[in-house]
Design an enzyme around this catalytic site. Sequence first.
Site, PDB file in Angstrom:
ATOM      1  N   ASP A   1     -14.182   9.122  29.127  1.00  0.00           N
ATOM      2  CA  ASP A   1     -14.444   8.653  30.489  1.00  0.00           C
ATOM      3  C   ASP A   1     -15.091   7.273  30.483  1.00  0.00           C
ATOM      4  O   ASP A   1     -14.749   6.399  31.298  1.00  0.00           O
ATOM      5  CB  ASP A   1     -15.317   9.653  31.241  1.00  0.00           C
ATOM      6  CG  ASP A   1     -16.605  10.003  30.503  1.00  0.00           C
ATOM      7  OD1 ASP A   1     -16.706   9.761  29.274  1.00  0.00           O
ATOM      8  OD2 ASP A   1     -17.529  10.536  31.154  1.00  0.00           O
TER       9      ASP A   1
ATOM     10  N   ASP B   1     -21.162   5.488  36.519  1.00  0.00           N
ATOM     11  CA  ASP B   1     -20.341   6.651  36.865  1.00  0.00           C
ATOM     12  C   ASP B   1     -21.278   7.789  37.261  1.00  0.00           C
ATOM     13  O   ASP B   1     -22.034   8.311  36.441  1.00  0.00           O
ATOM     14  CB  ASP B   1     -19.480   7.054  35.672  1.00  0.00           C
ATOM     15  CG  ASP B   1     -18.381   8.041  36.056  1.00  0.00           C
ATOM     16  OD1 ASP B   1     -18.544   8.772  37.053  1.00  0.00           O
ATOM     17  OD2 ASP B   1     -17.356   8.081  35.358  1.00  0.00           O
TER      18      ASP B   1
END
Length: 256
Positions: free
Chosen positions: A108, A128
């Site tokens: 990610d 994030d």
Amino acid sequence: MLLVFDIGNTNTVMGIYQGEELLHQWRFTSKKQTADEVGFMILGLLSASGIAKENIEGAIFGSVVPPLDEMFREGVRKYIGVECIRVTTKLDTGVKIRMKNPTGLGADRLLNAVAGIARYGSPLVVVDLGTAITFDVISGDAAYLGGVIAPGMELGMESLFSRTAKLPQIELTAPPHIIGGNTVEAIQSGVIYGTVGMVDRIIKGIFKELGAPCRVVATGGHAQVIAKYSNRIDVVDQWLTLDGLRILYERNRVGA
């Protein structure tokens, strides 16, 4: 069309791209399933959106949950008829990685860096806001330097509720005042404004170590609510990770 999956600890996001356009996206709970169950789910979502599986020309996934990897690969292979590329640092990413253990970089975070550089240039900080809160720091010459990992808001709330039986379950929305007028508002204030304070303080420290401020992009499920109150976040890009999948597929597909 391209099929993409961002497999996270809590949720998985599936998307369909046509060229550079994200046509559809779906979010569902990450859980252990059989390849057949995954395949049926994908077919159902495609059918509901009027997309024939024959239109899917490729697939790619990034995962931070290794036990789920093979069921997605096999489900896509068996029911969609294409191979699903897995994101690793061994792919052609176009990003120089200068952290101490490059192979330990999560999919990610790598995807956020790839898409962040492509869309916003460098230097750059990507925040994030998901199950965990991650900060990815990109240098002026587009190298991944490292970052910060902290527990996400939902993890903090789960810990709080598990140890305090009388506290009510609440919605993750910001109250109108820092000083909560009741227990629910007090918890919301602590979680939301506490996270904003942590995010802004860490970004301030990153700027100091970089030697100058830079653009900050937020993504993830809670990006909108935190960006609304942050003094440091410049842009919210909800589907940044999915775009990283698209970019990596284009760089690494056979015949590219």
